[in-house]
Design an enzyme around this catalytic site. Sequence first.
Site, PDB file in Angstrom:
ATOM      1  N   MET A 115     -48.964 -44.668  57.669  1.00 19.06           N
ATOM      2  CA  MET A 115     -49.275 -46.060  57.966  1.00 19.06           C
ATOM      3  C   MET A 115     -50.782 -46.342  57.887  1.00 19.06           C
ATOM      4  SD  MET A 115     -46.206 -47.005  58.222  1.00 19.06           S
ATOM      5  CE  MET A 115     -46.067 -48.633  58.949  1.00 19.06           C
ATOM      6  N   ASN A 167     -38.061 -39.195  57.073  1.00 20.01           N
ATOM      7  CA  ASN A 167     -37.962 -39.050  55.610  1.00 20.01           C
ATOM      8  C   ASN A 167     -38.413 -37.662  55.171  1.00 20.01           C
ATOM      9  OD1 ASN A 167     -37.084 -41.532  53.987  1.00 20.01           O
ATOM     10  ND2 ASN A 167     -38.361 -42.419  55.600  1.00 20.01           N
ATOM     11  N   HIS A 184     -41.014 -47.761  50.930  1.00 18.14           N
ATOM     12  CA  HIS A 184     -41.256 -49.010  51.654  1.00 18.14           C
ATOM     13  C   HIS A 184     -39.905 -49.588  52.087  1.00 18.14           C
ATOM     14  CE1 HIS A 184     -43.402 -52.563  52.891  1.00 18.14           C
ATOM     15  NE2 HIS A 184     -42.429 -53.277  52.339  1.00 18.14           N
ATOM     16  N   LEU A 241     -54.821 -47.008  51.852  1.00 21.21           N
ATOM     17  CA  LEU A 241     -55.663 -46.028  51.160  1.00 21.21           C
ATOM     18  C   LEU A 241     -56.694 -46.730  50.282  1.00 21.21           C
ATOM     19  CD1 LEU A 241     -52.666 -43.728  50.334  1.00 21.21           C
ATOM     20  CD2 LEU A 241     -54.585 -43.099  51.817  1.00 21.21           C
ATOM     21  N   GLN A 295     -30.357 -45.104  53.930  1.00 17.81           N
ATOM     22  CA  GLN A 295     -30.550 -45.147  52.468  1.00 17.81           C
ATOM     23  C   GLN A 295     -31.891 -44.539  52.065  1.00 17.81           C
ATOM     24  OE1 GLN A 295     -28.087 -45.963  50.412  1.00 17.81           O
ATOM     25  NE2 GLN A 295     -26.899 -46.170  52.294  1.00 17.81           N
ATOM     26  N   ASP A 335     -48.162 -51.962  48.239  1.00 12.32           N
ATOM     27  CA  ASP A 335     -46.712 -52.143  48.083  1.00 12.32           C
ATOM     28  C   ASP A 335     -46.324 -52.823  46.761  1.00 12.32           C
ATOM     29  OD1 ASP A 335     -46.392 -50.991  50.603  1.00 12.32           O
ATOM     30  OD2 ASP A 335     -46.440 -52.920  51.628  1.00 12.32           O
ATOM     31  N   GLU A 347     -52.871 -52.080  44.495  1.00 12.32           N
ATOM     32  CA  GLU A 347     -52.345 -53.238  45.219  1.00 12.32           C
ATOM     33  C   GLU A 347     -51.247 -52.793  46.181  1.00 12.32           C
ATOM     34  OE1 GLU A 347     -50.576 -57.691  44.344  1.00 12.32           O
ATOM     35  OE2 GLU A 347     -50.903 -56.331  42.679  1.00 12.32           O
TER      36      GLU A 347
END
Length: 210
Positions: free
Chosen positions: A90, A14, A109, A93, A173, A145, A143
């Site tokens: 990964m 990415n 994600h 935090l 994508q 994701d 929280e």
Amino acid sequence: MKNIVILISGRGSNMEAMIAERDAGRLPVNIAAVISNRPDAKGLETAAAAGIATHSLDHKAYAGRDAFDVALAQCIDEYAPDLVVLAGFMRILTPAFVRRYEGRLFNIHPSLLPSFPGLHTHQRALDEGVRIHGCTVHFVTAELDHGPVVIQAAVPVVDGDSEATLAARVLRQEHRIYPQAVRWFAEGRLRLADGRVQVDGAMADDAGLV
Ligand code: GAR
């Protein structure tokens, strides 16, 4: 031009997509630094070869999450970034870290959130038998994701898909929507209101349905 710092843990594809878009003149940002929590992350070599400053902060060398996140923030802040981009980073935090970068911390994600937060998203999508899967770029909140969604792309799940074939379809994508999300941020087109994102001037086609 906006400054961004990219955090990775591994392959860094990415990140590579962002470098490619920047090089093509389609992503008006300065990629100030790439930081990995794993010294052996392949993406560090890719970034260095592109002439970008790299740092590796091995999380195992720190007493705990708090100490690691303090050191990570110090390293990031040297570059005074407008936006911090988690690209396959990964590590969970701490709330203090997330608060520090509130409104300027992105994550990608590999699922259509709020479906399948957490790990092994492609296998879980296959196990559930969903016919549509995808990926999400979102602002990071405390929280895991669950932050406000910036952009999503959907892909079909095809009969006979394996975890690997589905992951590859989603990853294509990811490489399209993550630079797009950063572009919107760089262009000042994102507004956060009531925990939702508005994109100034976005057309329906920008949303990225297959
Ligand atoms: C990507 O598929 C990204 O969505 C995922 O890790 C991969 C990193 O690939 N991120 C997460 O699972 C975060 N929970 P890359 O290093 O080649 O960009």
